[in-house]
Design a protein around this motif. Structure first.
Motif, PDB file in Angstrom:
ATOM      1  N   GLY A  41       0.819  -1.213   0.000  1.00  0.00           N
ATOM      2  CA  GLY A  41       0.000   0.000   0.000  1.00  0.00           C
ATOM      3  C   GLY A  41       0.850   1.259   0.000  1.00  0.00           C
ATOM      4  O   GLY A  41       0.564   2.226  -0.709  1.00  0.00           O
ATOM      5  N   VAL A  42       1.919   1.268   0.802  1.00  0.00           N
ATOM      6  CA  VAL A  42       2.829   2.414   0.818  1.00  0.00           C
ATOM      7  C   VAL A  42       3.456   2.599  -0.558  1.00  0.00           C
ATOM      8  O   VAL A  42       3.560   3.724  -1.068  1.00  0.00           O
ATOM      9  CB  VAL A  42       3.915   2.222   1.904  1.00  0.00           C
ATOM     10  N   ALA A  47       4.068   5.633  -5.451  1.00  0.00           N
ATOM     11  CA  ALA A  47       4.158   5.597  -6.912  1.00  0.00           C
ATOM     12  C   ALA A  47       3.096   6.496  -7.538  1.00  0.00           C
ATOM     13  O   ALA A  47       3.369   7.198  -8.524  1.00  0.00           O
ATOM     14  CB  ALA A  47       4.011   4.165  -7.422  1.00  0.00           C
ATOM     15  N   ASN A  48       1.906   6.519  -6.961  1.00  0.00           N
ATOM     16  CA  ASN A  48       0.843   7.373  -7.471  1.00  0.00           C
ATOM     17  C   ASN A  48       1.227   8.843  -7.321  1.00  0.00           C
ATOM     18  O   ASN A  48       1.021   9.649  -8.235  1.00  0.00           O
ATOM     19  CB  ASN A  48      -0.461   7.080  -6.739  1.00  0.00           C
ATOM     20  N   GLY A  49       1.793   9.203  -6.173  1.00  0.00           N
ATOM     21  CA  GLY A  49       2.233  10.580  -5.984  1.00  0.00           C
ATOM     22  C   GLY A  49       3.344  10.960  -6.945  1.00  0.00           C
ATOM     23  O   GLY A  49       3.356  12.069  -7.500  1.00  0.00           O
ATOM     24  N   PHE A  50       4.292  10.052  -7.160  1.00  0.00           N
ATOM     25  CA  PHE A  50       5.375  10.320  -8.107  1.00  0.00           C
ATOM     26  C   PHE A  50       4.833  10.509  -9.515  1.00  0.00           C
ATOM     27  O   PHE A  50       5.213  11.451 -10.224  1.00  0.00           O
ATOM     28  CB  PHE A  50       6.389   9.178  -8.081  1.00  0.00           C
ATOM     29  N   LYS A  55       3.731  14.059 -14.216  1.00  0.00           N
ATOM     30  CA  LYS A  55       2.898  14.186 -15.407  1.00  0.00           C
ATOM     31  C   LYS A  55       3.200  15.495 -16.130  1.00  0.00           C
ATOM     32  O   LYS A  55       3.255  16.557 -15.523  1.00  0.00           O
ATOM     33  CB  LYS A  55       1.427  14.165 -14.981  1.00  0.00           C
ATOM     34  N   ALA A  56       3.400  15.416 -17.426  1.00  0.00           N
ATOM     35  CA  ALA A  56       3.659  16.617 -18.217  1.00  0.00           C
ATOM     36  C   ALA A  56       2.363  17.400 -18.375  1.00  0.00           C
ATOM     37  O   ALA A  56       1.279  16.812 -18.472  1.00  0.00           O
ATOM     38  CB  ALA A  56       4.200  16.220 -19.580  1.00  0.00           C
TER      39      ALA A  56
END
Length: 88
Positions: A41-42, A47-50, A55-56
């Motif tokens: 989960g961490v 990864a979602n935050g990164f 995102k361009a």
């Protein structure tokens, strides 16, 4: 019929009864599963935050506005929200 759907007097069709006690070797396995799930989960959250920050920006403000409005509209419609997020 809605109170007793299966005719057994139970709410669910397949009920589980815990007649046997825990075995000592089962507890560390469940603890490791819990730790592994927490670590996964961490990883997913990080990864979602990164990916969110990496995102361009979109090429057109019009495209960005349309996508934002579609996402805002889809928040009340769960299936549409998932489809829109999958397409982004």
């Amino acid at each position: 019929k809605s109170i007793n759907p299966t005719g057994t007097g139970r709410v669910v069709q397949f009920a589980v009864s815990h007649r046997l006690p825990w075995h000592w070797f089962e507890l560390p396995i469940f603890a490791l599963l819990g730790v592994a799930g927490g670590l996964f989960g961490v990883f997913v959250v990080r990864a979602n935050g990164f990916l969110y920050h990496a995102k361009a920006p979109s090429a057109s403000p019009v495209v960005n506005t349309v996508l934002s409005r579609v996402r805002a509209f889809s928040r009340g419609h769960a299936v549409l929200h998932v489809v829109v997020l999958a397409l982004l």
